[in-house]
Design an enzyme around this catalytic site. Structure first.
Site, PDB file in Angstrom:
ATOM      1  CG  ASP A  93      -2.002  -1.103   1.103  1.00 29.39           C
ATOM      2  OD1 ASP A  93      -1.931  -1.922   0.181  1.00 29.39           O
ATOM      3  OD2 ASP A  93      -2.879  -1.144   1.980  1.00 29.39           O
ATOM      4  CB  CYS A 117      -2.631  -2.741   5.068  1.00 31.06           C
ATOM      5  SG  CYS A 117      -4.286  -2.034   4.883  1.00 31.06           S
ATOM      6  CE  LYS A 171      -4.185  -4.140   0.687  1.00 31.68           C
ATOM      7  NZ  LYS A 171      -4.897  -3.252   1.611  1.00 31.68           N
TER       8      LYS A 171
END
Length: 238
Positions: A18, A178, A128
């Site tokens: 990310d 995450c 995602k």
């Protein structure tokens, strides 16, 4: 897989989690302090001879369930409000998720991987959180542990297994969200998991955030390593 480094079956992969504009200063809607600063370290890792290099990125629809704009007052305060979601595949399963500012909306600048990351070195990008009904912190599965093409464009575990990966090294944002959930799922999938400490930034870098996350992961058998440690040196010898 734990003996892979001793048996010669060491096939490492790098997961870059990310590293997106909305998670980085100065303009990210959900910016993690210092997030952009770890790009050089991540690029150095990407240059090493990994069997596979994969990035994950949030790719949300504009009406994603985790966005404050998807809920009415007073239950729409970022970082404080939460909502109970239901598993679309199993109505008896529920999960409380925090609400966030709008971030990483599909096809927006905020969803792009930051320009400082050398994306040409990546083999795959897992998008995602594409299902508006579900939260997906992990690159492997949603919060219910489910996998579907609606939630992610690629099955991360299948990618790793197709290349016979033994060890997973993880870097990116955010260590207490995450990164943590991706690491825990990687361990559940049977991989040896290393977190590269200097290549991770967290929403809460203190003991109540990254500190607790590290303890949870270490209790699960995940190792937090240094870029100067033997686990990185092993890569350079491949």
């Amino acid at each position: 897989m734990g003996s892979a480094m001793q048996t010669g079956s060491f096939r490492p992969a790098l997961l870059v989690v990310d590293m997106q504009e909305d998670f980085c200063p100065p303009n990210g809607s959900l910016a993690v302090a210092g997030g952009r600063d770890i790009a050089p370290m991540i690029n150095a890792l990407l240059s090493l001879p990994f069997t596979l290099r994969v990035a994950t990125k949030d790719s949300h629809p504009a009406d994603h369930v985790s966005f404050i704009t998807s809920h009415e007052p007073p239950n729409n305060t970022p970082f404080k409000s939460s909502v109970k979601i239901t598993n679309p595949s199993k109505a008896s399963q529920h999960h409380d998720i925090p609400l966030w500012p709008v971030h990483c909306v599909q096809d927006t600048e905020g969803a792009k991987i930051i320009a400082e990351i050398e994306t040409t070195l990546l083999d795959e990008i897992v998008e995602k959180g594409r299902d508006k009904r579900l939260e997906m912190f992990s690159g492997f599965s949603d919060v219910f542990g489910s996998k579907s093409p609606e939630s992610a464009n690629l099955d991360l575990a299948a990618l790793l297994n197709a290349r016979n990966v033994s060890h997973v090294y993880i870097a990116g944002i955010a260590g207490d969200f995450c990164v943590k959930f991706t690491a825990l799922d990687a361990k559940k999938e049977g991989f040896d998991v290393y977190l590269v400490d200097q290549a991770i930034k967290s929403v809460d870098p203190g003991e109540s955030g990254w500190g607790l996350a590290k303890k949870e992961m270490e209790d699960a058998g995940i190792r937090v390593i240094s870029v100067e440690g033997p686990e990185i040196a092993r890569l350079k010898d491949l």
